[in-house]
Design an enzyme around this catalytic site. Structure first.
Site, PDB file in Angstrom:
ATOM      1  N   ASP A 155     -12.439  -8.899   4.384  1.00 48.03           N
ATOM      2  CA  ASP A 155     -13.698  -8.885   3.619  1.00 48.03           C
ATOM      3  C   ASP A 155     -14.267 -10.300   3.532  1.00 48.03           C
ATOM      4  O   ASP A 155     -15.469 -10.519   3.675  1.00 48.03           O
ATOM      5  CB  ASP A 155     -13.474  -8.370   2.182  1.00 48.03           C
ATOM      6  CG  ASP A 155     -13.652  -6.855   2.084  1.00 48.03           C
ATOM      7  OD1 ASP A 155     -13.362  -6.162   3.075  1.00 48.03           O
ATOM      8  OD2 ASP A 155     -14.083  -6.384   1.013  1.00 48.03           O
ATOM      9  N   ASP A 210      -2.988 -18.266   0.687  1.00 52.56           N
ATOM     10  CA  ASP A 210      -3.973 -18.958  -0.165  1.00 52.56           C
ATOM     11  C   ASP A 210      -4.694 -20.047   0.617  1.00 52.56           C
ATOM     12  O   ASP A 210      -5.916 -20.193   0.541  1.00 52.56           O
ATOM     13  CB  ASP A 210      -3.334 -19.489  -1.464  1.00 52.56           C
ATOM     14  CG  ASP A 210      -2.037 -20.234  -1.245  1.00 52.56           C
ATOM     15  OD1 ASP A 210      -1.522 -20.247  -0.100  1.00 52.56           O
ATOM     16  OD2 ASP A 210      -1.511 -20.805  -2.224  1.00 52.56           O
ATOM     17  N   LYS A 226       3.065 -15.252   2.543  1.00 54.35           N
ATOM     18  CA  LYS A 226       3.256 -15.999   1.294  1.00 54.35           C
ATOM     19  C   LYS A 226       4.756 -16.272   1.190  1.00 54.35           C
ATOM     20  O   LYS A 226       5.443 -15.856   0.237  1.00 54.35           O
ATOM     21  CB  LYS A 226       2.706 -15.170   0.112  1.00 54.35           C
ATOM     22  CG  LYS A 226       2.707 -15.882  -1.227  1.00 54.35           C
ATOM     23  CD  LYS A 226       1.652 -16.976  -1.356  1.00 54.35           C
ATOM     24  CE  LYS A 226       1.814 -17.736  -2.665  1.00 54.35           C
ATOM     25  NZ  LYS A 226       0.972 -18.957  -2.746  1.00 54.35           N
ATOM     26  N   ASP A 243      -6.444  -6.931   4.257  1.00 56.19           N
ATOM     27  CA  ASP A 243      -7.569  -6.262   3.601  1.00 56.19           C
ATOM     28  C   ASP A 243      -8.484  -7.302   2.957  1.00 56.19           C
ATOM     29  O   ASP A 243      -9.697  -7.306   3.151  1.00 56.19           O
ATOM     30  CB  ASP A 243      -7.034  -5.293   2.532  1.00 56.19           C
ATOM     31  CG  ASP A 243      -8.167  -4.583   1.812  1.00 56.19           C
ATOM     32  OD1 ASP A 243      -9.098  -4.122   2.489  1.00 56.19           O
ATOM     33  OD2 ASP A 243      -8.116  -4.513   0.570  1.00 56.19           O
ATOM     34  N   TYR A 303       0.821  -1.209   0.000  1.00 57.31           N
ATOM     35  CA  TYR A 303       0.000   0.000   0.000  1.00 57.31           C
ATOM     36  C   TYR A 303       0.861   1.268   0.000  1.00 57.31           C
ATOM     37  O   TYR A 303       0.460   2.307  -0.501  1.00 57.31           O
ATOM     38  CB  TYR A 303      -0.889   0.046   1.250  1.00 57.31           C
ATOM     39  CG  TYR A 303      -2.216  -0.632   1.126  1.00 57.31           C
ATOM     40  CD1 TYR A 303      -2.312  -1.969   0.778  1.00 57.31           C
ATOM     41  CD2 TYR A 303      -3.400   0.060   1.392  1.00 57.31           C
ATOM     42  CE1 TYR A 303      -3.542  -2.593   0.699  1.00 57.31           C
ATOM     43  CE2 TYR A 303      -4.623  -0.559   1.318  1.00 57.31           C
ATOM     44  CZ  TYR A 303      -4.694  -1.889   0.967  1.00 57.31           C
ATOM     45  OH  TYR A 303      -5.909  -2.497   0.888  1.00 57.31           O
TER      46      TYR A 303
HETATM   47  C1  IPM Z   1     -10.349  -1.009   4.182  1.00 61.77           C
HETATM   48  C2  IPM Z   1     -10.564  -0.366   2.834  1.00 61.77           C
HETATM   49  C3  IPM Z   1      -9.368   0.504   2.495  1.00 61.77           C
HETATM   50  C4  IPM Z   1      -8.149  -0.379   2.421  1.00 61.77           C
HETATM   51  C5  IPM Z   1      -9.529   1.324   1.184  1.00 61.77           C
HETATM   52  C6  IPM Z   1     -10.754   2.195   1.219  1.00 61.77           C
HETATM   53  C7  IPM Z   1      -8.307   2.137   0.905  1.00 61.77           C
HETATM   54  O1  IPM Z   1     -10.781  -1.325   1.862  1.00 61.77           O
HETATM   55  O2  IPM Z   1     -10.234  -0.272   5.190  1.00 61.77           O
HETATM   56  O3  IPM Z   1     -10.341  -2.229   4.290  1.00 61.77           O
HETATM   57  O4  IPM Z   1      -7.878  -0.991   1.392  1.00 61.77           O
HETATM   58  O5  IPM Z   1      -7.440  -0.454   3.434  1.00 61.77           O
HETATM   59 MN    MN Z   2     -10.942  -3.354   2.672  1.00 56.33          MN
END
Ligand code: IPM
Ligand code: MN
Length: 349
Positions: free
Chosen positions: A245, A217, A184, A241, A139
């Site tokens: 999700d 993975d 990884k 990240d 990042y």
């Molecule tokens: C998160 C979001 C952010 C990230 C984006 C909005 C930059 O997806 O907080 O998980 O990738 O960290």
């Molecule tokens: Mn995110």
């Protein structure tokens, strides 16, 4: 006591769910005789529209002067082609506040088991925390763009891995002394370093914690196949990240997951969901992730009773079936109704 809270509503559903901040903190302040002074500041697309920058100086200095910062959501299709991206505001804020440790707990509400696409027997006993490194890795590495190629550098220093590893090990000692470090290392040099450093910190400083290394993975697969095997998951920025999700699907909705981002000085608290432009402006977004992020904020401010009161109130509202559409497709509960359901439970506690 009196606390200054900077609230950054941001974009999309952000301003809708961020209305919870003042509402909830007023209720908590009244109930527990504390004072919360909430100020609002622009970030992301909203700040680009107003000032041409994603993180105005005024916003950054307000966050630095506050006792804690709440951020709702950032980004949207409106700025997809703009030269400055809204997300840059959030990344800069994380870097400026040096909040390198992003803690994302997966709280499962048994009463919502049917909201997850996974079978309830797979979900049973699931309760883990993702510790995501937040201010390093790909990042923040050097980027370049050329006519026929582009690059993103992924870099981690020993010190960056040490400090996030300590946060994860500490958390593991407060739970079940079980830590899974995800990397990884079969391909990436940064992951090899990561694995070495995490192993060393474990041996030297946390011998009581059982440490397992897992490739990202296979971790992605195991999260869905046998999520109850995890307790504390430690990983680098981008893997964290993606995995968080994925993990939110277990809980039934992204609208439920809170997070705290902390460093040695500042604390930033955000729901893990995005700005959800598809439902923005309709007043139907789930405010619970924001409200639970406020609870994390209060715990970090050393107000555990207040934090618990919020968590109980959310759980009570869920028990009573106050669910927004993401959790129950036939529901017409609005964001405001869900917020008020939590407020009334705090007031009655
Ligand atoms: C998160 C979001 C952010 C990230 C984006 C909005 C930059 O997806 O907080 O998980 O990738 O960290
Ligand atoms: Mn995110």
């Amino acid at each position: 006591m009196s606390y200054k809270i900077a609230c950054l509503p941001g974009d999309g559903i952000g301003p809708e769910v961020a209305t919870s901040v003042k509402r909830i903190l007023d209720a908590i302040g009244h109930q527990f005789e504390q004072q919360f002074e909430v100020s609002h500041h622009l970030i992301g697309g909203a700040a680009i529209d107003e000032f041409g920058v994603a993180l105005p100086d005024e916003t950054l200095s307000a966050c630095k002067q506050a006792d804690a910062t709440f951020l709702a959501a950032i980004g949207g299709p409106k700025w997809d082609h703009s030269e400055i991206r809204p997300e840059q505001g959030l990344l800069k804020l994380r870097a400026e506040l040096e909040v390198y440790a992003n803690i994302r707990p997966l709280t499962m509400y048994p009463q919502l088991a049917s909201a997850s696409p996974l079978k309830s027997e797979i979900l049973e006993g699931t309760d883990f925390i993702i510790v995501r490194e937040l201010t390093g890795g790909i990042y923040f590495g050097a980027k370049s763009r050329h006519s026929d190629y582009a690059t993103d550098e992924c870099k981690y220093s020993v010190e960056e891995v040490e400090r996030i590893a300590r946060v994860a090990f500490e958390l593991a000692t407060e739970r079940n002394n079980h830590l899974t470090s995800v990397d990884k290392a079969n391909v990436l040099e940064t992951s090899k370093l990561w694995r070495e450093v995490v192993s060393r910190i474990g041996e030297q400083e946390f011998p009581q914690v059982a440490l397992h290394h897992q490739l990202v993975d296979s971790c992605a697969m195991k999260l869905i196949q046998s999520p109850s095997e995890f307790d504390v998951i430690l990983t680098e920025n981008m893997f964290g990240d993606i995995l968080s999700d994925e993990a939110s699907v277990l809980a039934g909705s992204m609208g439920l997951l809170a997070s705290s981002s902390v460093g040695s000085r500042y604390g930033l608290f955000e729901p893990i969901h995005g700005s959800a432009p598809d439902i923005a402006g309709q007043g139907i977004a789930n405010p619970y992730a924001s409200i639970l992020s406020i609870a994390m904020m209060l715990r970090w401010l050393k107000l555990p009773k207040e934090a618990e009161s919020i968590e109980l109130a959310v759980s009570g509202a869920i028990d009573s079936g106050i669910l927004t559409k993401d959790l129950n497709s036939s529901s017409d509960v609005t964001t405001q109704q869900a917020i008020e359901a939590v407020v009334s439970r705090i007031n009655a506690s």
